[in-house]
Design a protein around this motif. Sequence first.
Motif, short mmCIF file in Angstrom:
data_model
loop_
_atom_site.label_atom_id
_atom_site.label_comp_id
_atom_site.label_asym_id
_atom_site.label_seq_id
_atom_site.Cartn_x
_atom_site.Cartn_y
_atom_site.Cartn_z
N ARG A 150 0.86 -1.19 0.00
CA ARG A 150 0.00 0.00 0.00
C ARG A 150 0.89 1.24 0.00
N VAL A 151 0.76 2.05 -1.04
CA VAL A 151 1.61 3.23 -1.21
C VAL A 151 0.73 4.47 -1.28
N LEU A 152 1.13 5.51 -0.53
CA LEU A 152 0.41 6.78 -0.51
C LEU A 152 1.27 7.84 -1.18
N VAL A 153 0.69 8.56 -2.15
CA VAL A 153 1.40 9.62 -2.86
C VAL A 153 0.63 10.93 -2.70
N PRO A 154 1.00 11.79 -1.73
CA PRO A 154 0.36 13.11 -1.61
C PRO A 154 0.89 14.03 -2.71
N ARG A 172 4.85 -0.89 -7.88
CA ARG A 172 3.83 -1.89 -8.22
C ARG A 172 3.06 -2.39 -6.99
N PRO A 173 2.50 -1.48 -6.23
CA PRO A 173 1.76 -1.90 -5.03
C PRO A 173 0.39 -2.44 -5.41
N ALA A 174 -0.20 -3.19 -4.50
CA ALA A 174 -1.58 -3.65 -4.70
C ALA A 174 -2.54 -2.47 -4.63
N GLN A 175 -2.19 -1.44 -3.85
CA GLN A 175 -3.02 -0.25 -3.73
C GLN A 175 -2.13 0.98 -3.80
N LEU A 176 -2.43 1.84 -4.76
CA LEU A 176 -1.72 3.11 -4.90
C LEU A 176 -2.72 4.24 -4.76
N ASP A 229 2.27 1.33 3.66
CA ASP A 229 3.64 0.86 3.82
C ASP A 229 4.67 1.95 3.54
N VAL A 230 4.36 2.82 2.57
CA VAL A 230 5.32 3.83 2.12
C VAL A 230 4.56 5.09 1.71
N VAL A 231 5.16 6.25 2.01
CA VAL A 231 4.69 7.54 1.50
C VAL A 231 5.73 8.05 0.51
#
Length: 279
Positions: A150-154, A172-176, A229-231
Amino acid sequence: MAEPPAGRVRKTAFPSMRRVVVPVVHGCAAPAALDLALALAPEVVLIGMVRVGPDEILSAAVTKAREVRKSLRQLVVEASGRARARARVLVSDAPWVELQRSLRNVNPDLLVLEWPAHFRAMGAEVDAILGTSPCDTAIVRGPLPRPARRVLVPVRGGPHAELALRIGLRLRPAQLTVLHLTPTGSSEHDAPFRGLQQVLKRLPEVDLQSQATENPPAQTILETARGYDVVVLGVTARPDDHRPTLGVVAGRLLAESPIGVVAVRTPRPLPPSTNDESA
């Protein structure tokens, strides 16, 4: 490039990353930087470096360079052939200056530096590196799980946001999730995001969320990031400021986030005006 037939969506709007550089500095462990590089590109170039003091004797520098070569060999083996090491280990009292020269020769798509280890090891300030790097730069602070599910991109908009989105997609996350923040009740002109929004519409794998908030952006991002998991985010970008800076938001996330953080900057200049979508 021809437009895709009606009813079909072009899967990618960005060029791929081919080559990523990670410095291997004596006395500096940077596991998250190497993990990120391996996740982003098929070719990872390791550049060995030794920082020496003005009064350090030559034999001590030779010993350190030998230790760096040993580390490079081990890292190449552990990368299962996906990383290669430059033959020459850079020995200098100004390692960032030497690294800039190597980057121009290697011509990478991205330089990955680990926070704060690489900056301490090279004796260079983060804003100085951001302001003089000849290529796109990512500053990573772990933990960085593999894979990042799960990756968050503000985002706000502009070239730094574009680079952050490219990196989020390459993981290539399952959720972006792309998060667009605006101040509550603000009538602020938001042309840079509207330009990026046109790209996001072409990417069905991206979950776009917009949120109005009264809190500082860094606080809202920290709260939203729980469960990710990551920002991945861009550093501060101002078209009228020729002194690139990490900025309050990225700086706070690197200091406080309980999850992995990747802060990115591209040397591509911003347009002189942010009043239209070209920004």
